[in-house]
Motif scaffolding. Structure first.
Motif, PDB file in Angstrom:
ATOM      1  N   UNK A  18       2.900 -27.730  -7.211  1.00  0.00           N
ATOM      2  CA  UNK A  18       2.510 -26.245  -7.403  1.00  0.00           C
ATOM      3  C   UNK A  18       1.903 -25.624  -6.220  1.00  0.00           C
ATOM      4  N   UNK A  19       2.490 -24.370  -5.699  1.00  0.00           N
ATOM      5  CA  UNK A  19       2.121 -23.797  -4.703  1.00  0.00           C
ATOM      6  C   UNK A  19       1.774 -22.320  -5.019  1.00  0.00           C
ATOM      7  N   UNK A  20       1.132 -21.743  -4.120  1.00  0.00           N
ATOM      8  CA  UNK A  20       0.928 -20.279  -4.179  1.00  0.00           C
ATOM      9  C   UNK A  20       1.659 -19.561  -2.787  1.00  0.00           C
ATOM     10  N   UNK A  21       2.665 -18.655  -3.355  1.00  0.00           N
ATOM     11  CA  UNK A  21       3.421 -18.236  -2.223  1.00  0.00           C
ATOM     12  C   UNK A  21       2.937 -16.577  -2.014  1.00  0.00           C
ATOM     13  N   UNK A  22       3.242 -16.042  -0.847  1.00  0.00           N
ATOM     14  CA  UNK A  22       2.836 -14.708  -0.634  1.00  0.00           C
ATOM     15  C   UNK A  22       3.874 -13.852  -1.046  1.00  0.00           C
ATOM     16  N   UNK A  23       3.318 -12.779  -1.580  1.00  0.00           N
ATOM     17  CA  UNK A  23       4.151 -11.760  -2.272  1.00  0.00           C
ATOM     18  C   UNK A  23       4.917 -10.849  -1.316  1.00  0.00           C
ATOM     19  N   UNK A  39      -9.119 -18.263  -8.227  1.00  0.00           N
ATOM     20  CA  UNK A  39      -8.273 -18.351  -9.312  1.00  0.00           C
ATOM     21  C   UNK A  39      -6.709 -17.449  -9.048  1.00  0.00           C
ATOM     22  N   UNK A  40      -7.033 -16.333  -8.403  1.00  0.00           N
ATOM     23  CA  UNK A  40      -6.124 -15.637  -7.932  1.00  0.00           C
ATOM     24  C   UNK A  40      -6.048 -15.441  -6.261  1.00  0.00           C
ATOM     25  N   UNK A  41      -5.524 -16.420  -5.487  1.00  0.00           N
ATOM     26  CA  UNK A  41      -5.922 -16.427  -4.003  1.00  0.00           C
ATOM     27  C   UNK A  41      -5.134 -15.138  -3.476  1.00  0.00           C
ATOM     28  N   UNK A  42      -5.675 -14.759  -2.191  1.00  0.00           N
ATOM     29  CA  UNK A  42      -5.022 -13.888  -1.297  1.00  0.00           C
ATOM     30  C   UNK A  42      -4.378 -14.527  -0.043  1.00  0.00           C
ATOM     31  N   UNK A  43      -3.518 -14.190   0.553  1.00  0.00           N
ATOM     32  CA  UNK A  43      -2.665 -14.820   1.701  1.00  0.00           C
ATOM     33  C   UNK A  43      -3.792 -14.629   2.816  1.00  0.00           C
ATOM     34  N   UNK A  44      -3.908 -15.929   3.552  1.00  0.00           N
ATOM     35  CA  UNK A  44      -4.968 -15.732   4.559  1.00  0.00           C
ATOM     36  C   UNK A  44      -4.286 -15.446   5.955  1.00  0.00           C
ATOM     37  N   UNK A  45      -2.648 -15.071   5.807  1.00  0.00           N
ATOM     38  CA  UNK A  45      -2.186 -14.456   7.238  1.00  0.00           C
ATOM     39  C   UNK A  45      -1.998 -12.984   6.913  1.00  0.00           C
ATOM     40  N   UNK A  46      -1.812 -12.442   5.696  1.00  0.00           N
ATOM     41  CA  UNK A  46      -1.673 -10.897   5.887  1.00  0.00           C
ATOM     42  C   UNK A  46      -2.508 -10.323   4.681  1.00  0.00           C
ATOM     43  N   UNK A  47      -3.289 -11.049   4.045  1.00  0.00           N
ATOM     44  CA  UNK A  47      -4.138 -10.486   2.940  1.00  0.00           C
ATOM     45  C   UNK A  47      -3.438  -9.791   1.732  1.00  0.00           C
ATOM     46  N   UNK A  48      -2.185 -10.321   1.506  1.00  0.00           N
ATOM     47  CA  UNK A  48      -1.496  -9.947   0.436  1.00  0.00           C
ATOM     48  C   UNK A  48      -1.769 -10.683  -0.837  1.00  0.00           C
TER      49      UNK A  48
END
Length: 70
Positions: A18-23, A39-48
């Protein structure tokens, strides 16, 4: 002495993880679920925002004592 930089080709065991992918369509950021502290992470590269999905990855154990999600 001669030191070779060639790595041995070893087949690492893989599993569906299970992963989290940037939207964001322009970003290819992702992270493993067991390394996320929110619980709801934010992308470390683009903050999305990120969404859950699955990916075939080598098995990796997180041994961090700080594994609780806020």
């Amino acid at each position: 002495m001669y030191y070779s930089r060639k790595r041995l080709m070893i087949d690492l065991p893989e599993e569906m993880t299970t992963i989290w992918s940037c939207t964001n369509e322009k970003c290819n950021g992702w992270m493993r679920d067991n390394f996320v502290f929110l619980i709801q992470p934010i992308c470390g590269q683009c903050n999305s925002f990120m969404e859950k999905s699955e990916k075939m990855l080598p098995i990796l154990a997180n041994t961090s004592p700080n594994q609780t999600k806020h």
